[in-house]
Design an enzyme around this catalytic site. Structure first.
Site, PDB file in Angstrom:
ATOM      1  N   ARG A 130      -7.379   9.779   2.500  1.00 16.68           N
ATOM      2  CA  ARG A 130      -8.458   9.610   1.536  1.00 16.68           C
ATOM      3  C   ARG A 130      -9.774  10.196   2.050  1.00 16.68           C
ATOM      4  O   ARG A 130     -10.553  10.790   1.297  1.00 16.68           O
ATOM      5  CB  ARG A 130      -8.628   8.124   1.216  1.00 16.68           C
ATOM      6  CG  ARG A 130      -9.699   7.840   0.187  1.00 16.68           C
ATOM      7  CD  ARG A 130      -9.667   6.361  -0.217  1.00 16.68           C
ATOM      8  NE  ARG A 130     -10.895   6.006  -0.869  1.00 16.68           N
ATOM      9  CZ  ARG A 130     -11.709   5.033  -0.499  1.00 16.68           C
ATOM     10  NH1 ARG A 130     -11.407   4.294   0.553  1.00 16.68           N
ATOM     11  NH2 ARG A 130     -12.811   4.778  -1.161  1.00 16.68           N
ATOM     12  N   HIS A 134     -11.722  13.081  -0.037  1.00 19.51           N
ATOM     13  CA  HIS A 134     -13.025  12.821  -0.638  1.00 19.51           C
ATOM     14  C   HIS A 134     -14.112  13.730  -0.085  1.00 19.51           C
ATOM     15  O   HIS A 134     -15.116  13.965  -0.760  1.00 19.51           O
ATOM     16  CB  HIS A 134     -13.401  11.349  -0.463  1.00 19.51           C
ATOM     17  CG  HIS A 134     -12.707  10.449  -1.437  1.00 19.51           C
ATOM     18  ND1 HIS A 134     -13.314   9.341  -1.986  1.00 19.51           N
ATOM     19  CD2 HIS A 134     -11.466  10.510  -1.979  1.00 19.51           C
ATOM     20  CE1 HIS A 134     -12.461   8.754  -2.830  1.00 19.51           C
ATOM     21  NE2 HIS A 134     -11.333   9.437  -2.819  1.00 19.51           N
ATOM     22  N   HIS A 263      -0.093   9.085  -3.792  1.00 19.79           N
ATOM     23  CA  HIS A 263      -0.218   7.641  -3.995  1.00 19.79           C
ATOM     24  C   HIS A 263       1.044   6.907  -3.561  1.00 19.79           C
ATOM     25  O   HIS A 263       1.103   5.679  -3.661  1.00 19.79           O
ATOM     26  CB  HIS A 263      -0.499   7.338  -5.464  1.00 19.79           C
ATOM     27  CG  HIS A 263      -1.955   7.315  -5.782  1.00 19.79           C
ATOM     28  ND1 HIS A 263      -2.439   7.496  -7.053  1.00 19.79           N
ATOM     29  CD2 HIS A 263      -3.050   7.134  -4.999  1.00 19.79           C
ATOM     30  CE1 HIS A 263      -3.758   7.424  -7.039  1.00 19.79           C
ATOM     31  NE2 HIS A 263      -4.151   7.214  -5.796  1.00 19.79           N
ATOM     32  N   THR A 264       2.008   7.643  -3.074  1.00 19.96           N
ATOM     33  CA  THR A 264       3.146   6.970  -2.441  1.00 19.96           C
ATOM     34  C   THR A 264       2.675   6.206  -1.204  1.00 19.96           C
ATOM     35  O   THR A 264       3.370   5.317  -0.710  1.00 19.96           O
ATOM     36  CB  THR A 264       4.223   8.005  -2.054  1.00 19.96           C
ATOM     37  OG1 THR A 264       5.414   7.322  -1.664  1.00 19.96           O
ATOM     38  CG2 THR A 264       3.765   8.893  -0.915  1.00 19.96           C
ATOM     39  N   TRP A 295       1.528   1.168  -4.728  1.00 17.15           N
ATOM     40  CA  TRP A 295       2.202   1.961  -5.754  1.00 17.15           C
ATOM     41  C   TRP A 295       3.711   2.007  -5.503  1.00 17.15           C
ATOM     42  O   TRP A 295       4.483   2.206  -6.430  1.00 17.15           O
ATOM     43  CB  TRP A 295       1.656   3.378  -5.766  1.00 17.15           C
ATOM     44  CG  TRP A 295       0.319   3.550  -6.411  1.00 17.15           C
ATOM     45  CD1 TRP A 295       0.067   3.950  -7.697  1.00 17.15           C
ATOM     46  CD2 TRP A 295      -0.966   3.360  -5.811  1.00 17.15           C
ATOM     47  NE1 TRP A 295      -1.286   4.009  -7.933  1.00 17.15           N
ATOM     48  CE2 TRP A 295      -1.959   3.649  -6.786  1.00 17.15           C
ATOM     49  CE3 TRP A 295      -1.387   2.969  -4.544  1.00 17.15           C
ATOM     50  CZ2 TRP A 295      -3.313   3.571  -6.532  1.00 17.15           C
ATOM     51  CZ3 TRP A 295      -2.742   2.889  -4.291  1.00 17.15           C
ATOM     52  CH2 TRP A 295      -3.691   3.176  -5.274  1.00 17.15           C
ATOM     53  N   THR A 296       4.101   1.851  -4.242  1.00 11.91           N
ATOM     54  CA  THR A 296       5.512   1.963  -3.865  1.00 11.91           C
ATOM     55  C   THR A 296       5.895   0.806  -2.946  1.00 11.91           C
ATOM     56  O   THR A 296       5.033   0.121  -2.394  1.00 11.91           O
ATOM     57  CB  THR A 296       5.788   3.295  -3.142  1.00 11.91           C
ATOM     58  OG1 THR A 296       5.002   3.363  -1.945  1.00 11.91           O
ATOM     59  CG2 THR A 296       5.449   4.485  -4.039  1.00 11.91           C
ATOM     60  N   ASP A 303       7.148  10.068   0.444  1.00  9.35           N
ATOM     61  CA  ASP A 303       8.324  10.621  -0.219  1.00  9.35           C
ATOM     62  C   ASP A 303       8.018  10.737  -1.708  1.00  9.35           C
ATOM     63  O   ASP A 303       6.850  10.677  -2.103  1.00  9.35           O
ATOM     64  CB  ASP A 303       9.563   9.757   0.042  1.00  9.35           C
ATOM     65  CG  ASP A 303       9.372   8.302  -0.373  1.00  9.35           C
ATOM     66  OD1 ASP A 303       8.463   8.015  -1.193  1.00  9.35           O
ATOM     67  OD2 ASP A 303      10.114   7.435   0.119  1.00  9.35           O
ATOM     68  N   ASP A 324      -2.161   7.234 -13.352  1.00 12.58           N
ATOM     69  CA  ASP A 324      -0.773   7.392 -12.900  1.00 12.58           C
ATOM     70  C   ASP A 324       0.158   7.517 -14.097  1.00 12.58           C
ATOM     71  O   ASP A 324       0.962   8.451 -14.185  1.00 12.58           O
ATOM     72  CB  ASP A 324      -0.332   6.192 -12.050  1.00 12.58           C
ATOM     73  CG  ASP A 324      -1.164   6.000 -10.797  1.00 12.58           C
ATOM     74  OD1 ASP A 324      -1.449   7.011 -10.129  1.00 12.58           O
ATOM     75  OD2 ASP A 324      -1.520   4.850 -10.498  1.00 12.58           O
TER      76      ASP A 324
END
Length: 441
Positions: A130, A134, A263-264, A295-296, A303, A324
């Site tokens: 991130r 950014h 976002h995984t 998210w996962t 992955d 998403d």
């Protein structure tokens, strides 16, 4: 976690993978005890005291950060939600230092090894990704002048930009990286941020990113971009918003979807972003500081499960933001989202290319062609004949090279040359000579 496709509303916890022992230190604890931002060149003595636990959450609200070559010493100020901390430092001259030139290749390699070790102990992969995103994601292709155009220039280390809502919590990433910056002062902040993000992706099991280095740092907070260039998580029209922001950077629909796949990694915390649950069965026990919504399931493994989980939406404990869900609703985005859900190899290939492109946005390189430390991102060879028709668009790498070479002599081309003018002139002269000979005969 909030990557570039979403602003900073999420919380990146530095934490071990879900299978790691529970005794691993959390980011919040590590961040509170990490050495504060202190460039080695300043050689300042810093004293720090805290009146509350090192495990107190929430990011620092104020930070004046330094370039590694600057003699000024940073100071940290905390809001009422943070521990009370007091800093004292002996200052050297306050004169502005010259802008950084190219990073040293050997120091880049050393810094990369240090980042790998940091990831093994702090498990801060999402946070570092991130940070890099950014810093680069403020780029505006419609602005020619550096550094006004934004992009990967190290400006995110300054207080004024850290205080942008989209960057909440990123001071923790800076605190983790500052000892590395102090140890390798010939690595610019702009390079360090991008090196950290790419290394984090690779160490989490993702693809090798074809990176180059040599980014020049901005030298003062006045050169930071204005707030509002990063995307929002829940706009009224998610597809239009994503395109508005990413098209401004020169990215396309395929790259938007590929980058969203990062976002995984990571979690979102409602107390910071207003999104997600306080905790889920996947986050209530950490690793690291517990809580948030991921998210996962394996939120420290890179992955293609992000696309699979969004498509199925069978688990209420997994986060799906408006930006998403739109990936499987918008006709153009859906083509790529469906592809990546089925084909991880295709996702890795497109992601690596998009990540590398993002990391170069807006950067000024010294040398202009950049520095390659592992032989994976050799600069494109310029062949004039290949661009003589006026129909073929230059590659992004070649555009960056041409722009950098023009800027080195005070120029600033907005568009690449569309034809080989020298060849055209030669053809014209030859044709004129031929016509002249016909007339003479």
């Amino acid at each position: 976690m909030e990557l570039l496709s979403l602003p900073s509303q999420s919380s990146f916890s530095s934490s071990p993978p879900p299978t790691a022992p529970s005794t691993m230190n959390s980011l919040s604890g590590a961040a509170a005890t990490s050495r504060l931002l202190l460039p080695s060149a300043s050689r300042a003595r810093l004293s720090l005291s805290s009146s509350s636990s090192a495990h107190s959450p929430a990011p620092l609200s104020s930070l004046r950060c330094l370039r590694g070559s600057s003699p000024l010493v940073s100071r940290l100020f905390l809001n009422q939600r943070r521990p009370s901390m007091h800093l004292s430092a002996s200052l050297y001259s306050g004169a502005a230092s010259p802008q950084c030139a190219a990073s040293d290749p050997e120091q880049l390699k050393g810094a990369r090894e240090e980042i790998r070790e940091l990831l093994k102990t702090k498990f801060c992969h999402p946070l570092l990704v991130r940070l890099g995103w950014h810093d680069a994601g403020t780029y505006n292709k419609n602005i020619e002048e550096w550094p006004k155009r934004g992009g990967a220039n190290g400006s995110l280390r300054f207080e004024i930009e850290l205080k942008h809502a989209a960057n909440a919590g990123l001071v923790n990433a800076l605190k983790l990286l500052e000892p590395i910056k102090a140890k390798y002062p010939s690595v610019t902040y702009a390079d360090l941020f991008q090196l950290a993000g790419a290394t984090a992706i690779e160490e989490a099991g993702g693809p090798k990113i074809p990176m180059k280095y040599g980014r020049v740092d901005v030298s003062k907070p006045e050169e930071c971009p204005e707030e509002g260039r990063l995307p929002d998580a829940g706009p009224p029209s998610p597809a239009d918003h994503l395109r508005e922001v990413f098209y401004r950077m020169g990215l396309n629909d395929k790259e938007i979807v590929a980058l969203s796949g990062a976002h995984t990694l990571g979690r979102s915390r409602p107390e910071r972003s207003g999104w997600g649950k306080p905790e889920t069965k996947y986050t209530k026990d950490g690793p690291g500081a517990p809580g948030g919504q991921s998210w996962t399931v394996q939120w420290l493994k890179f992955d293609n499960s992000y696309f699979k989980d969004i498509k199925e939406r069978r688990d209420e404990d997994l986060l799906v933001l408006p930006t998403d869900g739109v990936l499987f609703e918008d006709p153009s985005f859906k083509v790529y989202a469906e592809k990546y859900a089925e084909d991880q190899e295709a996702f890795f290939k497109d992601y690596a290319e998009a990540h590398a492109k993002l990391s170069n946005l807006g950067a000024k390189f010294d040398p202009p062609e950049g520095i390659v430390i592992d032989g994976k991102a050799a600069p494109e060879k310029f062949v004039a004949a290949a661009y003589s028709s006026g129909q073929r668009e230059l590659s992004d790498a070649m555009k960056q090279k041409i722009r950098a070479e023009y800027e080195a002599v005070g120029g600033s081309p907005d568009k690449p040359l569309q034809s080989n003018y020298f060849l055209n002139i030669m053809i014209f002269i030859a044709a004129l000579a031929f016509l002249t000979s016909l007339v003479m005969n």
